[in-house]
Motif scaffolding. Structure first.
Motif, PDB file in Angstrom:
ATOM      1  N   ARG A 201      73.341 -22.266  35.646  1.00  0.00           N
ATOM      2  CA  ARG A 201      72.545 -21.918  36.842  1.00  0.00           C
ATOM      3  C   ARG A 201      73.411 -21.409  37.994  1.00  0.00           C
ATOM      4  NH1 ARG A 201      67.782 -22.272  39.520  1.00  0.00           N
ATOM      5  NH2 ARG A 201      67.802 -23.344  41.527  1.00  0.00           N
ATOM      6  N   ILE A 207      66.074 -20.331  32.934  1.00  0.00           N
ATOM      7  CA  ILE A 207      65.433 -20.771  31.677  1.00  0.00           C
ATOM      8  C   ILE A 207      64.129 -19.996  31.454  1.00  0.00           C
ATOM      9  CG2 ILE A 207      64.330 -22.710  30.487  1.00  0.00           C
ATOM     10  CD1 ILE A 207      66.316 -24.582  31.819  1.00  0.00           C
ATOM     11  N   GLN A 208      63.378 -19.790  32.544  1.00  0.00           N
ATOM     12  CA  GLN A 208      62.076 -19.114  32.385  1.00  0.00           C
ATOM     13  C   GLN A 208      62.258 -17.683  31.871  1.00  0.00           C
ATOM     14  OE1 GLN A 208      59.274 -20.467  35.874  1.00  0.00           O
ATOM     15  NE2 GLN A 208      61.393 -20.692  36.513  1.00  0.00           N
ATOM     16  N   PHE A 252      62.716 -24.097  24.588  1.00  0.00           N
ATOM     17  CA  PHE A 252      62.625 -23.924  26.044  1.00  0.00           C
ATOM     18  C   PHE A 252      61.198 -24.140  26.547  1.00  0.00           C
ATOM     19  CE2 PHE A 252      66.640 -21.284  25.804  1.00  0.00           C
ATOM     20  CZ  PHE A 252      67.406 -22.237  26.456  1.00  0.00           C
ATOM     21  N   LEU A 256      60.410 -26.738  29.450  1.00  0.00           N
ATOM     22  CA  LEU A 256      59.715 -26.368  30.686  1.00  0.00           C
ATOM     23  C   LEU A 256      58.406 -27.141  30.848  1.00  0.00           C
ATOM     24  CD1 LEU A 256      60.365 -22.515  30.711  1.00  0.00           C
ATOM     25  CD2 LEU A 256      61.302 -24.187  32.323  1.00  0.00           C
ATOM     26  N   THR A 259      59.157 -30.700  31.841  1.00  0.00           N
ATOM     27  CA  THR A 259      59.630 -30.765  33.226  1.00  0.00           C
ATOM     28  C   THR A 259      58.492 -30.520  34.207  1.00  0.00           C
ATOM     29  OG1 THR A 259      61.754 -29.943  32.432  1.00  0.00           O
ATOM     30  CG2 THR A 259      61.393 -29.888  34.814  1.00  0.00           C
ATOM     31  N   ALA A 299      66.266 -27.288  34.351  1.00  0.00           N
ATOM     32  CA  ALA A 299      64.843 -26.913  34.426  1.00  0.00           C
ATOM     33  C   ALA A 299      64.216 -27.501  35.686  1.00  0.00           C
ATOM     34  CB  ALA A 299      64.109 -27.396  33.174  1.00  0.00           C
ATOM     35  N   GLU A 302      65.430 -25.539  38.639  1.00  0.00           N
ATOM     36  CA  GLU A 302      64.835 -24.208  38.644  1.00  0.00           C
ATOM     37  C   GLU A 302      63.369 -24.252  39.107  1.00  0.00           C
ATOM     38  OE1 GLU A 302      65.799 -21.860  35.099  1.00  0.00           O
ATOM     39  OE2 GLU A 302      63.830 -20.918  35.221  1.00  0.00           O
TER      40      GLU A 302
END
Ligand SMILES: [Zn+2]
Length: 307
Positions: A201, A207-208, A252, A256, A259, A299, A302
């Protein structure tokens, strides 16, 4: 039974085992790890891999071109270059980097002496400089000679290589390289096989967008494409098919959604990073950075950024 060792032997054994366990093929301190074992392996139609220490090197050898993608570390780059003298019929023409990380660009200096040019995505040089500035006693990074924003196409004998940037993913400067006639794509560290990935990061990772990139690549490439991964679980192949790309996308997706749910339920970052994803229990970890908790932590950062 634990063998009887004095404290010094125990410490030496533990730190050695720890080092080997933590770093494996990913990273290690030069001079402390076991010497890497170089492996040259064919993939398809003149495209091959080289593994020793660091991210997988891909290479194309035909009668008119020798192209190398990524350079690992100086010691393993030397092993690669020495081996290419017997595995290939001509000197190295071009080197491409998939991204700036030292286990993919650390050997650039070894190849600089022989290659016509080193090429990478446009964000790579600044990220190399940033990483070196943050690493104690780091040598000056060997930067690419040429960069591209979105795409780079190169004829290499009867092969065409297309480099492409899909936006932030594993870092802010990842490119994939498609050997179009061979039907092989070097994914760099946008693909980890059965391994909790590093998500850098501070270097601009997302990640998205990484998830979207995996979806786009899987959709755009022909179905029988062979994908070269930057890293794979110990003792498993570094090449894969489209199912592994979409499987990593699903990883992922699970990260996501877990999270997002944690944040919606008012959980703290510590609570979110303690979550488990049982369907991905087979993934290898390497503490502290390459773990599910670390990925969930990124995540969380982010998804809560700017909120
Ligand atoms: Zn990397």
């Amino acid at each position: 039974m634990v063998p009887q060792l004095n404290r010094r032997e125990f410490v030496a054994l533990s730190s050695g085992a720890l080092l080997a366990g933590l770093t494996g093929r990913l990273r290690a301190n030069a001079g402390q790890a076991a010497p890497p074992t170089p492996v040259f392996a064919p993939v398809r139609r003149n495209v091959n891999t080289f593994t020793a220490r660091g991210g997988t090197i891909g290479w194309l050898s035909n009668k008119d071109a020798l192209i190398v993608i990524d350079t690992q570390y100086p010691d393993s780059a030397r092993l690669c270059l020495d081996g290419l003298k017997t595995h290939a019929t001509r000197p190295v023409d071009l080197v491409f980097n998939t991204h700036h990380h030292i286990d993919h660009t650390g050997g650039n200096g070894v190849f600089r002496a022989v290659a016509r040019k080193i090429i990478a995505q446009a964000h790579v040089p600044e990220l190399q400089k940033m990483a070196a500035a943050q690493t104690p006693n780091a040598e000056a990074p060997v930067l690419p000679d040429a960069t591209f924003d979105q795409t780079w196409t190169e004829k290499a004998g009867d092969e065409t290589i297309a480099g492409r940037y899909y936006g932030p993913g594993h870092t802010g400067g990842d490119a994939i390289y498609h050997f179009q006639r061979a039907g092989v794509v070097h994914m760099g560290d946008l693909l980890w096989l059965q391994f909790h990935p590093r998500v850098d990061r501070p270097a601009g990772a997302s990640i998205q967008n990484w998830l979207k990139t995996l979806e786009t690549v899987a959709r755009q490439m022909p179905r029988d494409t062979i994908y070269i991964a930057g890293h794979a679980k110990q003792a498993t192949p570094v090449t894969a098919g489209v199912k592994d790309v979409t499987g990593f996308r699903d990883y992922f997706d699970a990260v996501l959604s877990t999270t997002r749910k944690g944040i919606a339920d008012g959980k703290s970052k510590a609570e979110v990073t303690a979550s488990s994803l049982p369907q991905f229990d087979s993934y290898q970890s390497a503490a502290p950075a390459l773990t599910l908790a670390a990925v969930l932590g990124v995540a969380y950062d982010e998804l809560t950024a700017g909120k």
